[in-house]
Design a protein around this motif. Structure first.
Motif, PDB file in Angstrom:
ATOM      1  N   SER A 163      36.377  42.793  46.269  1.00 29.57           N
ATOM      2  CA  SER A 163      36.514  41.361  46.431  1.00 29.57           C
ATOM      3  C   SER A 163      37.400  40.940  45.529  1.00 29.57           C
ATOM      4  O   SER A 163      38.305  39.978  45.813  1.00 29.57           O
ATOM      5  N   PHE A 164      37.135  41.295  44.171  1.00 26.18           N
ATOM      6  CA  PHE A 164      37.798  41.051  43.273  1.00 26.18           C
ATOM      7  C   PHE A 164      39.285  41.434  43.224  1.00 26.18           C
ATOM      8  O   PHE A 164      40.255  40.464  43.177  1.00 26.18           O
ATOM      9  N   MET A 166      22.437  48.846  45.065  1.00 28.74           N
ATOM     10  CA  MET A 166      23.256  47.858  44.306  1.00 28.74           C
ATOM     11  C   MET A 166      24.737  48.702  44.025  1.00 28.74           C
ATOM     12  O   MET A 166      25.555  47.862  43.782  1.00 28.74           O
ATOM     13  N   CYS A 184      28.259  37.501  46.280  1.00 26.46           N
ATOM     14  CA  CYS A 184      29.839  38.302  46.270  1.00 26.46           C
ATOM     15  C   CYS A 184      30.555  38.134  47.575  1.00 26.46           C
ATOM     16  O   CYS A 184      31.929  37.833  47.292  1.00 26.46           O
ATOM     17  N   LEU A 237      31.774  46.403  46.325  1.00 27.44           N
ATOM     18  CA  LEU A 237      31.814  45.345  47.280  1.00 27.44           C
ATOM     19  C   LEU A 237      32.888  44.142  46.263  1.00 27.44           C
ATOM     20  O   LEU A 237      33.634  43.578  46.569  1.00 27.44           O
ATOM     21  N   CYS A 238      31.949  44.001  45.225  1.00 27.77           N
ATOM     22  CA  CYS A 238      32.175  43.025  44.472  1.00 27.77           C
ATOM     23  C   CYS A 238      33.568  43.063  43.766  1.00 27.77           C
ATOM     24  O   CYS A 238      34.435  42.330  43.763  1.00 27.77           O
ATOM     25  N   LEU A 239      33.834  44.682  43.441  1.00 33.52           N
ATOM     26  CA  LEU A 239      35.121  44.953  42.774  1.00 33.52           C
ATOM     27  C   LEU A 239      36.104  44.749  43.805  1.00 33.52           C
ATOM     28  O   LEU A 239      37.199  44.445  43.650  1.00 33.52           O
ATOM     29  N   THR A 257      39.594  34.285  48.401  1.00 32.63           N
ATOM     30  CA  THR A 257      40.675  34.682  49.456  1.00 32.63           C
ATOM     31  C   THR A 257      41.383  33.351  50.157  1.00 32.63           C
ATOM     32  O   THR A 257      42.393  33.254  50.329  1.00 32.63           O
ATOM     33  N   THR A 290      26.856  46.822  46.445  1.00 28.53           N
ATOM     34  CA  THR A 290      27.518  45.478  45.978  1.00 28.53           C
ATOM     35  C   THR A 290      28.391  45.653  45.015  1.00 28.53           C
ATOM     36  O   THR A 290      28.952  44.836  45.025  1.00 28.53           O
ATOM     37  N   HIS A 291      28.245  46.557  44.195  1.00 28.07           N
ATOM     38  CA  HIS A 291      29.239  46.482  42.983  1.00 28.07           C
ATOM     39  C   HIS A 291      30.449  46.860  43.536  1.00 28.07           C
ATOM     40  O   HIS A 291      31.440  46.563  43.156  1.00 28.07           O
ATOM     41  N   VAL A 308      41.015  42.580  46.117  1.00 27.81           N
ATOM     42  CA  VAL A 308      41.709  41.613  47.297  1.00 27.81           C
ATOM     43  C   VAL A 308      41.777  40.513  46.977  1.00 27.81           C
ATOM     44  O   VAL A 308      43.118  39.693  47.236  1.00 27.81           O
ATOM     45  N   ALA A 309      41.000  39.682  46.432  1.00 25.40           N
ATOM     46  CA  ALA A 309      41.182  38.158  46.150  1.00 25.40           C
ATOM     47  C   ALA A 309      42.090  37.782  45.116  1.00 25.40           C
ATOM     48  O   ALA A 309      42.706  36.881  45.218  1.00 25.40           O
ATOM     49  N   PHE A 333      34.172  36.325  47.673  1.00 27.80           N
ATOM     50  CA  PHE A 333      35.511  37.060  48.318  1.00 27.80           C
ATOM     51  C   PHE A 333      35.898  36.036  49.171  1.00 27.80           C
ATOM     52  O   PHE A 333      37.179  35.853  49.135  1.00 27.80           O
TER      53      PHE A 333
END
Lengths: 385, 385, 385
Positions: A11-12, A1, C8, A7-9, C16, A4-5, A14-15, C12
């Motif tokens: 993604s946020f 988890m 997620c 990764l999620c951050l 993006t 994922t956390h 970068v995106a 992403f």
């Protein structure tokens, strides 16, 4: 988890950050692009100042050299003086955008050239320089009161005058009238202005250059999304004035006067100034038709009558091209612009009339102290053959 | 996990919505920017209409005042009539973009001025107004058939004519020829057009203004990414035509004719119209050279011969500047534009030829009903000295 | 958890890619928009080349037809030759952006027209064509050495000359001087250039067109964010030069010479070229004032003196409008541009002086082989009446 956390951050971040960076760069470029677009209009206005106003004044056959040289000198003094006064911040603060400042300086130059048209052929070159140095501060003072809430008289945005019917055209014409008060010699009243078919063609060239770039003059500082509607309004007003001028000149004179065509056709552009970004196309064409007819009537009927009454000469008839149509345009705003307070509009017009006449008269007194003519000017006085 | 889930969703929303908002704002501004860029080209075309076409016609010494006044009047009637007809939506629907409509109205004005060149010096001012009122609907009718699938004859996009070799230049010239059919007096056939070194310089001024803004004419409605290639093609075609004109005029006349230089140099711009956004640079220069040579040949050889045969006068020789080079350009598209159906192209050309000659002849009949001249026009008939 | 993981990842990707796509489209459009903005300046330069340089040369009354025809021919040969040589990649590689190439070709044409001014009225039309064909490769050779690190002499970006004071103005003027060495007849030294009030007005028209579009010339290839400051600098330099010219002409001649006004006013634009994107507004106006005074001094004092000493005629006085002010502007860069190596700047100036004089002299020898005049040229030799 946890993975994922993170990764999620990621993604946020970068995106959002990547496009945001791109966006910022885009916005900077965007603002440069908008500046360059204003610059294109600034150059169009420069064409009006030099070739337009310059050659329109060449209709007087014997002032060819002096009218064009004076145009060069007036523009070359007005622009640096305007920018210099602005950069000291004497009247309010200077605009952040340097191209806006350039355009405002060009507007001041246009007003000065209008003013000079009233006394064309009565000043020596050094007096034109003095006229420029006296005119610009007066013009800026009026501009500050009317458009920048000087003395708190008119709140910003409450006076409609996007294309300068009042602050540019009427101010310049009335200031010129003020100067002319002190400058007319008895001989001038008796001698008619001489034109020939060559000076006619040159003055039609100047007129055409003014006509065709007028949409850029009126839309110079208008936001991009309003530019298309504004320019179409200006063009329709000019078309209306041109046709109305032809009909009026034929009706009033029986023959066509090239002077009427070259001048009164432009009255549509003068009069649409105050309302160019608010009028509907039909209103624009009506304002143009009325302005063209009024201006022609001015040249044919009022000019000779007034000259006899007040015994003063307005060489280029700037009162009938810029003065009356400008005032008409300023008043038209009360019917055209929705939500406009008629009171503020009338107040601004009256202040402009008073200020321009008084400062013009004083400027004339000062300039005539440098030298007041007994006989009309001829180019050969100052120009080498 | 739920927290991660929500965080993830939030990341998704924020990351997409924020830039999307920015993007939307950007797209609105972007579309305004593109409109303003088209407006710059619209103003260039206006310079061609007034100063360009106007002064090119001043080569006739004695029509200086009338040619320029007529230019003013023709433009000032054509633009409002075009926009008015369009806004009623009689022929298809009006374009959404107001600047596009303005540019189309300018194209129509250009075609009208070409037409007027054929009968220059044979109409009184009021007849020019009538000519404008008759011409524009006919022009729009042809435009509708050829470019907007009127009567379902030619599918949209199947006729190559970006810069208007056919629908603007050939149509205007042939319509003018139709009008001229009814307008030539016997005296005119005997009296040569008079020029002098002053009218020559004015007409070269008009020619240069047309030459230099021609790239904006051809690329006015071209999408921005094709503008660079299009304008370079137009400039190369004009360069080719100018050099070819010089060589042809020397070979055919032994001396250089300023009339040839001022007119035939522009034939490259006329002929490249149909293919300006498709040609390679080499094709562009070849089309220009051929057009310049053809046009000069027309002025030197065909004009005097045809005038003797059909006993009609084409005052400005618009057949040789706009007619033949326009048709040549329209035909050249069949070899240059990939995937173009030759059949549709030829069909469009033939329809344009037929429509322009017939409607022009009818318009001439109507105008001559207002007054047909026995003696050639002189400016002093209508113009005050 | 896997679902969250995938969600997620999806978030992403979507977040993006979507804006990135939009961004890409935006960037493509953006680059087209920037190209079209450069195109607007390219058209302004074209107005300078044809109407500006062309009519400025019309001050010589008897060369009206030939000066304008020569302008047409010189531009029409120079642009295709420049683009052609570039596309073969002989000197370095061709620019990717087609509009940049067009602008560089226009710069070369401007330099060629300056050069032609020195021998105006001494070449037949075919000799102007030969001059164009000889000049362009020499110009490109110098451009390659000075700006593109040809032979590795001057590293790219180390020579300040954004608006071409040295590579355009000084090169053209000195090349013209080289050509003039072989071209002056004894009669020409004795006969004064004739002007009249009509040729004066035409030449002021040319001068005004050059003046007003000069900011576009200097900023043509400047990045958009520097355009506003650059154009204001150029305008201030021109204003300074115009006022300085008026004062100098009155002080030196007692009367105003229209030739001085029409020419020396432009010296501000010539001299600010090297530093237009680096100078402060005050520096710009100082450079303009100095250039205007220097140029007027050149026309009034140096020209007649040098003509007596070297017995060569520089018809338009290009040495005093473009030569000296250009060199002054190039040297001024050493004081104005921060971090500029004075050594590289001086080296570049000396190379340009040497190359232009030598290649100009050789070109003159070749052209005089085609025909060297004993008596001054008159239009009627080559032009039909």
């Amino acid at each position: 988890m946890k993975k994922t956390h993170w990764l999620c951050l990621l993604s946020f971040l970068v995106a959002t950050i990547i496009p945001a960076t791109g966006m910022c760069a885009g916005e900077d470029t965007m603002s440069s692009i908008l500046d360059v677009q204003k610059y294109d209009r600034a150059i169009h206005i420069m064409a009006m100042l030099l070739v337009g106003f310059g050659f329109l004044m060449v209709f007087v056959k014997k002032y060819g050299r002096s009218a064009l040289t004076a145009t060069f000198l007036l523009v070359s003094t007005a622009i640096p003086i305007y920018i210099c006064i602005n950069s000291f911040g004497w009247l309010g603060k200077a605009p952040d955008v340097i191209i806006d400042e350039l355009i405002l300086a060009e507007f001041a130059s246009a007003s000065l050239l209008i003013c000079a048209g009233a006394v064309l052929g009565r000043l020596k070159m050094q007096q034109y320089l003095a006229l420029g140095a006296l005119f610009i501060p007066c013009y800026m003072f009026n501009e500050w009161i009317i458009l920048e809430n000087g003395f708190g008289i008119i709140p910003v945005g409450r006076f409609a005058d996007t294309g300068g019917s009042i602050v540019i055209h009427a101010f310049g014409a009335l200031f010129g009238l003020g100067v002319a008060m002190t400058m007319t010699t008895p001989q001038e009243l008796r001698s008619a202005v001489e034109t020939d078919d060559i000076s006619d063609r040159f003055s039609l060239l100047g007129s055409m250059v003014l006509w065709l770039f007028w949409p850029s003059f009126c839309s110079a500082l208008v936001p991009p999304e309003l530019v298309p509607a504004t320019v179409v309004n200006v063009i329709l007003a000019l078309c209306g004035a041109t046709v109305a001028t032809y009909i009026s000149t034929v009706l009033l004179r029986r023959k066509i006067s090239v002077g009427d065509i070259a001048n009164a056709s432009l009255a549509g552009g003068v009069a649409i100034g105050s309302t160019c970004d608010h009028a509907t196309p039909v209103q624009a064409i009506v304002i143009g038709v009325l302005a063209g007819a009024l201006s022609t009537y001015g040249f044919v009927v009022i000019l000779p009558w007034l000259q006899k009454v007040i015994k003063k000469v307005d060489t280029c008839g700037v009162m009938y091209l810029h003065g009356l149509p400008g005032l008409m345009g300023g008043l038209a705003a009360m019917f055209v612009v929705k939500g406009l307070s008629g009171g503020e509009q009338v107040k601004g017009i009256l202040i402009t009339i008073a200020l321009s006449l008084v400062t013009g008269f004083l400027a004339g007194k000062i300039i005539s102290a440098i030298g007041r003519r007994a006989v009309p000017y001829v180019d050969s006085e100052e120009f080498a053959e």
